[in-house]
Design a protein around this motif. Sequence first.
Motif, PDB file in Angstrom:
ATOM      1  N   PRO A 128       1.275  -0.490  -3.804  1.00  0.00           N
ATOM      2  CA  PRO A 128       0.896  -1.230  -2.596  1.00  0.00           C
ATOM      3  C   PRO A 128      -0.472  -1.894  -2.740  1.00  0.00           C
ATOM      4  CG  PRO A 128       0.706   1.130  -2.226  1.00  0.00           C
ATOM      5  CD  PRO A 128       1.305   0.950  -3.586  1.00  0.00           C
ATOM      6  N   ASP A 129      -0.601  -3.037  -2.103  1.00  0.00           N
ATOM      7  CA  ASP A 129      -1.878  -3.741  -2.026  1.00  0.00           C
ATOM      8  C   ASP A 129      -2.604  -3.193  -0.808  1.00  0.00           C
ATOM      9  OD1 ASP A 129      -3.621  -5.551  -3.055  1.00  0.00           O
ATOM     10  OD2 ASP A 129      -2.630  -7.322  -2.228  1.00  0.00           O
ATOM     11  N   ASP A 159       3.715  -3.661 -10.223  1.00  0.00           N
ATOM     12  CA  ASP A 159       3.873  -4.529  -9.054  1.00  0.00           C
ATOM     13  C   ASP A 159       4.432  -3.784  -7.850  1.00  0.00           C
ATOM     14  OD1 ASP A 159       6.344  -4.183 -10.257  1.00  0.00           O
ATOM     15  OD2 ASP A 159       7.009  -6.249  -9.903  1.00  0.00           O
ATOM     16  N   ASP A 207      -6.552  -1.936   1.177  1.00  0.00           N
ATOM     17  CA  ASP A 207      -8.007  -2.068   1.246  1.00  0.00           C
ATOM     18  C   ASP A 207      -8.708  -0.773   0.862  1.00  0.00           C
ATOM     19  OD1 ASP A 207      -7.733  -4.687   2.143  1.00  0.00           O
ATOM     20  OD2 ASP A 207      -7.688  -4.076   4.242  1.00  0.00           O
ATOM     21  N   PHE A 249      -7.108   0.044 -11.271  1.00  0.00           N
ATOM     22  CA  PHE A 249      -6.551   0.265  -9.930  1.00  0.00           C
ATOM     23  C   PHE A 249      -7.433   1.218  -9.133  1.00  0.00           C
ATOM     24  CE2 PHE A 249      -2.937  -1.334 -12.211  1.00  0.00           C
ATOM     25  CZ  PHE A 249      -2.254  -2.077 -11.270  1.00  0.00           C
TER      26      PHE A 249
END
Length: 109
Positions: free
Chosen positions: A51-52, A48, A54, A79
């Motif tokens: 980083p999220d 968690d 694009d 991922f």
Amino acid sequence: MSETPLISVADLPDDAVLVDVREDDEWVAGHAPHAIHVPMGTVPDNLDALPDADEPVPVICRSGGRSHRVVQWLVHQGFDVVNVDGGMRAWAGAGKEMTSENGSEPTVI
């Protein structure tokens, strides 16, 4: 497994958000200013913290060996990550900004 995705330091912006998988003493001595510290041994318990993004998330260590293994494992978990070729040695060698946690001149150990 397919070849581990690589990215060169030259292809990363100076303000890149990296996942730094080095040990605590290495992190304290010097790291990229926008890096997230997740030591290699703690990655499975700290997914968690990744980083999220694009785009593929760059993973870095001192020279690329540990991050290579972490990237292989994370890719297997689904991922979108990429290994930073040459690691922090290449980052520092390219003259990119670094910071330390102890107030001293940042260095790669």
